[in-house]
Design an enzyme around this catalytic site. Structure first.
Site, mmCIF file in Angstrom:
data_model
loop_
_atom_site.group_PDB
_atom_site.id
_atom_site.type_symbol
_atom_site.label_atom_id
_atom_site.label_comp_id
_atom_site.label_asym_id
_atom_site.label_seq_id
_atom_site.Cartn_x
_atom_site.Cartn_y
_atom_site.Cartn_z
ATOM 1 N N GLU A 93 0.819 -1.201 0.000
ATOM 2 C CA GLU A 93 0.000 0.000 0.000
ATOM 3 C C GLU A 93 0.862 1.265 0.000
ATOM 4 O O GLU A 93 0.524 2.261 -0.644
ATOM 5 C CB GLU A 93 -0.919 0.006 1.223
ATOM 6 N N GLY B 265 13.538 -5.844 -0.147
ATOM 7 C CA GLY B 265 13.836 -4.617 -0.864
ATOM 8 C C GLY B 265 14.561 -4.778 -2.172
ATOM 9 O O GLY B 265 15.101 -3.792 -2.681
ATOM 10 N N GLU B 266 14.569 -5.968 -2.762
ATOM 11 C CA GLU B 266 15.293 -6.163 -4.011
ATOM 12 C C GLU B 266 14.402 -6.591 -5.175
ATOM 13 O O GLU B 266 14.902 -7.036 -6.208
ATOM 14 C CB GLU B 266 16.408 -7.196 -3.827
ATOM 15 N N GLU C 3 4.102 -4.070 -10.598
ATOM 16 C CA GLU C 3 5.545 -3.900 -10.417
ATOM 17 C C GLU C 3 6.304 -4.590 -11.542
ATOM 18 O O GLU C 3 7.296 -4.053 -12.058
ATOM 19 C CB GLU C 3 5.968 -4.451 -9.060
#
Length: 415
Positions: free
Chosen positions: A67, A309-310, A337
């Site tokens: 979100e 985070g990758e 994404e």
């Protein structure tokens, strides 16, 4: 501004005064378990971790990782519309803070939302003094909403999403929601179904503006990691299983065992802590696995990329992505994404959490639904023609943000 009128909301606000009796101890226990950041947990007590920038500030809140990342496109568009405005994003989870830090839009900073106690909220609002408060999706904290409205700060709810099951859970509290919604100057839903549900809970003049996730900019990737990883992958065909759950992994691994030559399967689990569990499962099928979290490279049949985070790195490196959650009860994850980074989208049959998104992609020929039976062939097919169509949809969504941006800046008097 409207005062709380319902007994339930008044009772909640009274009870919330007791939150400080338990909050510090609870947060310290979470800190000991690694669920809070050692240098930032006191933000949840209303203690600011950053100075306030000069000028008008828009505060946006979203509950978790997906979100929060979805807000980036809206922030970019607002930053272009109002060059003098700064932005604060709050969320509640550690993962959202860590990943968002690597994907900050212009003039934006992150803090954790304070717990819903009057004193904590007073400190937070005294420090940040927002010109506008924007809440996303379904996460509304009654104390924060009431405290913000009491200061005359305009409130907006954007990207709201509520299916039948979520509506049923909230319907018994409809008077509380009606009290809260009366304080919002703008309410925007992702789809007509959500708009109907919000209206049934007491919201007025709900507009349908679509989903923000489709308009979010591409996830970032560390240039050094990209430069190191690309050569290590060599010429092997690469498939990414993105945000995976056990049901997804079972289907993908079964398909992988049937293929010769085998592509390299990268598994990015939704919960990176499951990396060891996945490695055991891979080996029981006679396949070899390595884990990025242990410093291992892509030398086996499966590379478990169990890090936070990758995802921007993996979407850039994999021409094809299978969206996790679509083979089990999770009912899907965000496909946009992958679209934004040119990775062709495959997905299973279970997409209830993102029905509209997958329907939009399917109508444009920009995603391919698969089953356990059709997946092996799909993994060996060239899907390059889908990529351009998905990327075009993302670009169109970003261009379509203008009416919402205009409405938000007008609400805050930032035109």
């Amino acid at each position: 501004m409207t005062r709380p009128t319902g007994l339930l909301l008044r009772s909640y606000l009274v009870a919330a005064q007791a939150i400080p009796l338990a909050a510090p101890g609870l947060l310290r226990r979470r800190l000991a378990k690694g669920k809070e950041l050692p240098d930032r947990w006191r933000e949840k007590l209303g203690e600011a971790g950053l100075p306030r920038p000069d000028g008008p500030l828009v505060w946006l809140h979203a509950v978790g990782l997906g979100e929060t990342l979805a807000l980036r496109g809206l922030i970019v568009a607002m930053a272009e519309k109002a060059p003098g405005v700064e932005f604060l994003v709050t969320s509640t989870t550690r993962a959202s803070a860590e990943v968002f830090a690597a994907n900050l839009p212009p003039r934006t900073r992150h803090q954790f939302l304070p717990l819903d106690a009057p004193g904590y909220l007073r400190r937070f609002l005294d420090h940040w003094r927002p010109s506008l408060s924007v809440w996303a999706e379904q996460d509304l904290w009654p104390g924060a909403v009431v405290a913000t409205a009491a200061r005359g700060i305009p409130l907006a709810l954007v990207n709201a999403r509520m299916n039948d099951a979520a509506f049923a859970r909230r319907h018994r509290w409809r008077r509380v929601f009606a009290d809260l919604f009366s304080r919002f100057g703008l309410i925007a839903a992702q789809d007509p179904e959500t708009a109907r549900h919000l209206s049934a809970l007491g919201a007025r003049d709900v507009r349908v503006t679509g989903a923000l996730k489709a308009a979010a900019p591409a996830l970032s990737a560390d240039p050094a990691a990209l430069g190191q990883t690309r050569p290590a992958l060599g010429d092997r065909r690469r498939i990414l299983l993105a945000a995976s759950h056990p049901e997804d992994e079972a289907v993908l691994l079964a398909a992988l065992t049937s293929l010769q030559p085998r592509p390299l399967l990268l598994i990015a689990p939704r919960d990176p802590a499951r990396g060891g569990e996945i490695a055991v499962r891979v080996k029981t099928l006679g396949l070899t696995a390595t884990r990025r979290s242990l410093g291992q490279g892509p030398t086996g049949d499966v590379w478990i990329v169990d890090t936070f985070g990758e995802m921007g790195l993996w979407y850039r490196l994999c021409p094809v992505s299978v969206i996790g959650g679509t083979f089990g009860p999770t009912e899907g994850h965000n496909p946009w994404e992958a679209a934004a980074l040119g990775s062709a989208i495959l997905h299973g049959p279970r997409t209830a959490n993102f029905t509209g998104d997958f329907a939009t992609l399917a109508a444009a020929g920009a995603a391919l639904p698969v089953t356990a039976e059709t997946l092996p062939v799909a993994l060996t097919t060239d899907h390059a023609s889908m990529v351009g169509r998905a990327t075009a949809l993302s670009a169109a969504a970003r261009n379509g943000l203008a009416p919402l941006v205009d409405a938000l800046t007008a609400l805050a008097g930032l035109e």
